[in-house]
Write a protein that holds these residues in place. Structure first.
Motif, PDB file in Angstrom:
ATOM      1  N   ALA A  75       0.841  -1.180   0.015  1.00 17.34           N
ATOM      2  CA  ALA A  75       0.001   0.111   0.060  1.00 17.34           C
ATOM      3  C   ALA A  75       0.823   1.366  -0.100  1.00 17.34           C
ATOM      4  O   ALA A  75       0.539   2.302  -0.517  1.00 17.34           O
ATOM      5  CB  ALA A  75      -0.799  -0.009   1.174  1.00 17.34           C
ATOM      6  N   GLU A  76       2.000   1.267   0.517  1.00 15.21           N
ATOM      7  CA  GLU A  76       2.880   2.249   0.915  1.00 15.21           C
ATOM      8  C   GLU A  76       3.510   2.440  -0.671  1.00 15.21           C
ATOM      9  O   GLU A  76       3.801   3.753  -1.237  1.00 15.21           O
ATOM     10  CB  GLU A  76       3.940   2.092   1.706  1.00 15.21           C
ATOM     11  N   ILE A  77       3.940   1.550  -1.182  1.00 12.04           N
ATOM     12  CA  ILE A  77       4.749   1.725  -2.589  1.00 12.04           C
ATOM     13  C   ILE A  77       3.750   1.906  -3.600  1.00 12.04           C
ATOM     14  O   ILE A  77       4.040   2.492  -4.746  1.00 12.04           O
ATOM     15  CB  ILE A  77       5.408   0.324  -2.947  1.00 12.04           C
ATOM     16  N   VAL A  78       2.647   1.222  -3.755  1.00  9.94           N
ATOM     17  CA  VAL A  78       1.617   1.642  -4.513  1.00  9.94           C
ATOM     18  C   VAL A  78       0.295   2.359  -4.151  1.00  9.94           C
ATOM     19  O   VAL A  78      -0.648   1.821  -3.307  1.00  9.94           O
ATOM     20  CB  VAL A  78       1.154  -0.062  -5.331  1.00  9.94           C
ATOM     21  N   GLY A  79       0.491   3.700  -4.079  1.00  8.33           N
ATOM     22  CA  GLY A  79      -0.307   4.536  -3.229  1.00  8.33           C
ATOM     23  C   GLY A  79      -1.677   4.733  -3.754  1.00  8.33           C
ATOM     24  O   GLY A  79      -2.529   4.784  -3.139  1.00  8.33           O
ATOM     25  N   ASP A  80      -2.076   4.242  -5.076  1.00  8.74           N
ATOM     26  CA  ASP A  80      -3.400   4.669  -5.750  1.00  8.74           C
ATOM     27  C   ASP A  80      -4.072   3.197  -5.409  1.00  8.74           C
ATOM     28  O   ASP A  80      -3.725   2.067  -5.973  1.00  8.74           O
ATOM     29  CB  ASP A  80      -3.336   4.796  -7.148  1.00  8.74           C
ATOM     30  N   PRO A  81      -5.364   3.446  -4.620  1.00 10.15           N
ATOM     31  CA  PRO A  81      -6.159   2.031  -4.550  1.00 10.15           C
ATOM     32  C   PRO A  81      -6.501   1.122  -5.714  1.00 10.15           C
ATOM     33  O   PRO A  81      -6.697   0.203  -5.851  1.00 10.15           O
ATOM     34  CB  PRO A  81      -7.324   2.422  -3.866  1.00 10.15           C
ATOM     35  N   ASP A  82      -6.730   2.074  -6.809  1.00 12.04           N
ATOM     36  CA  ASP A  82      -7.429   1.446  -7.965  1.00 12.04           C
ATOM     37  C   ASP A  82      -5.965   0.719  -8.719  1.00 12.04           C
ATOM     38  O   ASP A  82      -6.209  -0.326  -9.229  1.00 12.04           O
ATOM     39  CB  ASP A  82      -7.708   2.527  -9.279  1.00 12.04           C
ATOM     40  N   ASP A  83      -4.802   1.171  -8.343  1.00 11.15           N
ATOM     41  CA  ASP A  83      -3.790   0.319  -8.868  1.00 11.15           C
ATOM     42  C   ASP A  83      -3.522  -0.828  -8.037  1.00 11.15           C
ATOM     43  O   ASP A  83      -3.222  -1.899  -8.694  1.00 11.15           O
ATOM     44  CB  ASP A  83      -2.326   1.284  -8.843  1.00 11.15           C
ATOM     45  N   ARG A  84      -3.440  -0.595  -6.798  1.00 10.91           N
ATOM     46  CA  ARG A  84      -3.501  -1.876  -6.079  1.00 10.91           C
ATOM     47  C   ARG A  84      -4.394  -3.032  -6.215  1.00 10.91           C
ATOM     48  O   ARG A  84      -4.190  -4.267  -6.493  1.00 10.91           O
ATOM     49  CB  ARG A  84      -3.460  -1.481  -4.428  1.00 10.91           C
ATOM     50  N   MET A  85      -5.738  -2.614  -6.595  1.00  9.77           N
ATOM     51  CA  MET A  85      -6.680  -3.719  -6.883  1.00  9.77           C
ATOM     52  C   MET A  85      -6.396  -4.308  -8.417  1.00  9.77           C
ATOM     53  O   MET A  85      -6.673  -5.574  -8.421  1.00  9.77           O
ATOM     54  CB  MET A  85      -8.063  -3.204  -6.949  1.00  9.77           C
ATOM     55  N   ALA A  86      -5.883  -3.485  -9.315  1.00 15.59           N
ATOM     56  CA  ALA A  86      -5.738  -4.072 -10.466  1.00 15.59           C
ATOM     57  C   ALA A  86      -4.589  -4.967 -10.585  1.00 15.59           C
ATOM     58  O   ALA A  86      -4.666  -5.969 -11.104  1.00 15.59           O
ATOM     59  CB  ALA A  86      -5.303  -2.952 -11.402  1.00 15.59           C
ATOM     60  N   ILE A  87      -3.687  -4.590  -9.652  1.00 13.74           N
ATOM     61  CA  ILE A  87      -2.454  -5.476  -9.578  1.00 13.74           C
ATOM     62  C   ILE A  87      -2.766  -6.863  -8.881  1.00 13.74           C
ATOM     63  O   ILE A  87      -2.189  -7.941  -9.290  1.00 13.74           O
ATOM     64  CB  ILE A  87      -1.309  -4.716  -8.733  1.00 13.74           C
ATOM     65  N   LEU A  88      -3.721  -6.910  -7.830  1.00  8.60           N
ATOM     66  CA  LEU A  88      -4.105  -7.911  -7.280  1.00  8.60           C
ATOM     67  C   LEU A  88      -4.864  -8.878  -8.099  1.00  8.60           C
ATOM     68  O   LEU A  88      -5.119 -10.140  -8.019  1.00  8.60           O
ATOM     69  CB  LEU A  88      -4.798  -7.779  -5.963  1.00  8.60           C
ATOM     70  N   GLN A  89      -5.431  -8.166  -9.195  1.00  5.12           N
ATOM     71  CA  GLN A  89      -6.255  -8.915  -9.929  1.00  5.12           C
ATOM     72  C   GLN A  89      -5.641  -9.441 -11.282  1.00  5.12           C
ATOM     73  O   GLN A  89      -6.193 -10.441 -12.105  1.00  5.12           O
ATOM     74  CB  GLN A  89      -7.769  -8.320 -10.400  1.00  5.12           C
ATOM     75  N   ASN A  90      -4.633  -8.648 -11.764  1.00  5.73           N
ATOM     76  CA  ASN A  90      -4.008  -8.847 -13.072  1.00  5.73           C
ATOM     77  C   ASN A  90      -3.521 -10.503 -13.158  1.00  5.73           C
ATOM     78  O   ASN A  90      -3.347 -10.919 -14.297  1.00  5.73           O
ATOM     79  CB  ASN A  90      -2.538  -7.915 -13.168  1.00  5.73           C
ATOM     80  N   PRO A  91      -3.133 -11.081 -12.482  1.00 14.44           N
ATOM     81  CA  PRO A  91      -2.618 -12.528 -12.620  1.00 14.44           C
ATOM     82  C   PRO A  91      -3.749 -13.597 -12.833  1.00 14.44           C
ATOM     83  O   PRO A  91      -3.430 -14.673 -12.980  1.00 14.44           O
ATOM     84  CB  PRO A  91      -1.914 -12.858 -11.292  1.00 14.44           C
ATOM     85  N   ARG A  92      -5.034 -13.255 -13.227  1.00 18.34           N
ATOM     86  CA  ARG A  92      -5.904 -13.939 -13.113  1.00 18.34           C
ATOM     87  C   ARG A  92      -5.618 -15.146 -14.267  1.00 18.34           C
ATOM     88  O   ARG A  92      -5.918 -16.405 -14.281  1.00 18.34           O
ATOM     89  CB  ARG A  92      -7.551 -13.505 -13.374  1.00 18.34           C
ATOM     90  N   GLY A  93      -5.510 -14.461 -15.428  1.00 14.11           N
ATOM     91  CA  GLY A  93      -5.257 -15.320 -16.723  1.00 14.11           C
ATOM     92  C   GLY A  93      -3.741 -16.149 -16.551  1.00 14.11           C
ATOM     93  O   GLY A  93      -3.638 -17.186 -17.033  1.00 14.11           O
ATOM     94  N   LEU A  94      -2.797 -15.297 -16.055  1.00 14.66           N
ATOM     95  CA  LEU A  94      -1.579 -15.677 -16.228  1.00 14.66           C
ATOM     96  C   LEU A  94      -1.305 -17.024 -15.431  1.00 14.66           C
ATOM     97  O   LEU A  94      -0.685 -18.074 -15.586  1.00 14.66           O
ATOM     98  CB  LEU A  94      -0.454 -14.583 -15.885  1.00 14.66           C
ATOM     99  N   PHE A  95      -2.207 -17.189 -14.221  1.00 19.16           N
ATOM    100  CA  PHE A  95      -1.954 -18.344 -13.414  1.00 19.16           C
ATOM    101  C   PHE A  95      -3.123 -19.202 -13.617  1.00 19.16           C
ATOM    102  O   PHE A  95      -3.486 -19.849 -12.516  1.00 19.16           O
ATOM    103  CB  PHE A  95      -1.987 -17.895 -11.938  1.00 19.16           C
ATOM    104  N   ARG A  96      -4.143 -18.899 -14.461  1.00 20.47           N
ATOM    105  CA  ARG A  96      -5.177 -19.837 -14.817  1.00 20.47           C
ATOM    106  C   ARG A  96      -6.172 -19.809 -13.638  1.00 20.47           C
ATOM    107  O   ARG A  96      -6.810 -20.771 -13.331  1.00 20.47           O
ATOM    108  CB  ARG A  96      -4.996 -21.317 -14.964  1.00 20.47           C
ATOM    109  N   PHE A  97      -6.538 -18.767 -13.150  1.00 21.88           N
ATOM    110  CA  PHE A  97      -7.756 -18.522 -12.045  1.00 21.88           C
ATOM    111  C   PHE A  97      -8.981 -18.143 -12.730  1.00 21.88           C
ATOM    112  O   PHE A  97      -9.989 -18.018 -12.196  1.00 21.88           O
ATOM    113  CB  PHE A  97      -7.405 -17.406 -11.043  1.00 21.88           C
ATOM    114  N   ASP A  98      -8.981 -17.850 -14.070  1.00 25.48           N
ATOM    115  CA  ASP A  98     -10.253 -17.475 -14.924  1.00 25.48           C
ATOM    116  C   ASP A  98     -11.179 -18.756 -15.059  1.00 25.48           C
ATOM    117  O   ASP A  98     -10.637 -19.768 -14.957  1.00 25.48           O
ATOM    118  CB  ASP A  98      -9.662 -17.157 -16.215  1.00 25.48           C
TER     119      ASP A  98
END
Length: 303
Positions: free
Chosen positions: A280-303
């Motif tokens: 949270a300190e490094i990635v200050g924008d909440p929208d950025d944090r949520m996107a980063i937490l959700q980005n791996p869905r396809g890469l790790f086959r969670f879709d």
């Protein structure tokens, strides 16, 4: 870990401190699903192990405590993280049996990243794939760089590409500047651990890190915004600078987060909650944090 660190991580309070408990190894639990419906948020870097497992002969380090699956799932539950990725620890070598056991026990909540010998058989790779393994790890810290031009390594990477597996690499940025393009040439997705480990002295100006930013057009390079303490004492500051550089070059959608639980060799100072706080300190924008937490869905086959 030194003998002064406690021998067992407590399920109740791991997220706050290490406690002295001399409890035995906890069996793989049946519980795996989150307790309630929640948005997909993925921790892409964690480890599970216990002291009864066979250690690799060439290990640089081995922890003197247990970090079994039930404790990891508790971290996810306590911190509102829906899914996780188990990365084979280097000290367990190429025996991925406990990793596979844990991924299967989690009934779809987890994925795994394995370590294999380059001469592994295709049948073994297929079995790993069927068990929820989605990539290979190259932990190259303190090791020679692999000869990707050799038949063994070339064959392994070609088979990984056919399985649509990613290749995860831990190595200093200055070496990744040459290694990452060579891996990308095989058509695989490449994931770099811990901000690509820029040099603590040069930080985001590390020429290796700067060179990596030029690979964004491939759309197959990903970087974990994780474990800034592994960069150095000023890791959070370097992490902020590296994040800004990587976001602008690779794109926000190619950044992912990992807790690095149980923070091997940093157990006395790090916790899961602290990892999220640093994020949270490094990635200050909440929208950025949520996107980063959700980005791996396809890469790790969670879709």
């Amino acid at each position: 870990m030194t003998g002064t660190i406690q021998a067992r991580i407590s399920r109740r309070s791991f997220g706050k401190s290490l406690v002295a408990a001399g409890l035995g190894y906890a069996a793989v639990p049946a519980r795996a699903e989150p307790s309630q419906k929640q948005p997909i948020m993925i921790d892409t870097h964690s480890h599970v192990f216990h002291r009864g497992l066979q250690l690799a002969d060439s290990r640089r380090y081995a922890p003197g405590y247990d970090a079994p699956l039930d404790l990891y799932l508790q971290q996810l539950d306590d911190n509102g993280i829906s899914n996780g990725v188990l990365v084979q620890p280097s000290f367990l070598g190429t025996d991925n049996s406990y990793l596979v056991q844990c991924v299967l026990a989690a009934r779809g909540r987890l994925r795994g990243i394995a370590v294999v010998d380059p001469n592994v058989t295709s049948d073994d790779l297929n079995r790993l794939n069927d068990s929820g393994i989605v990539g290979l790890r190259l932990n190259l810290v303190g090791k020679p760089l692999p000869d990707l031009a050799s038949p063994a390594w070339g064959g392994l990477l070609e088979r990984a590409e056919k399985l649509q597996w990613q290749i995860e690499v831990q190595r200093a940025a200055i070496d990744l500047a040459a290694l990452a393009p060579a891996l990308l040439a095989f058509g695989v997705n490449v994931v770099l651990d811990h901000y690509a480990l820029p040099n603590a002295g040069t930080g985001a100006a590390d020429p290796g890190l700067v060179a990596l930013t030029k690979l964004g057009q491939s759309r197959r390079l990903w970087v974990k915004v994780s474990a800034p303490y592994r960069i150095g004492e000023d890791g959070n500051r370097i992490g902020r600078e590296a994040f800004a550089l990587l976001r602008g070059s690779l794109g926000r959608d190619r950044l992912i987060w990992g807790s690095d639980w149980p923070h091997t060799q940093f157990e006395s100072t790090q916790t899961y909650a602290r990892a999220l706080a640093a994020f949270a300190e490094i990635v200050g924008d909440p929208d950025d944090r949520m996107a980063i937490l959700q980005n791996p869905r396809g890469l790790f086959r969670f879709d």
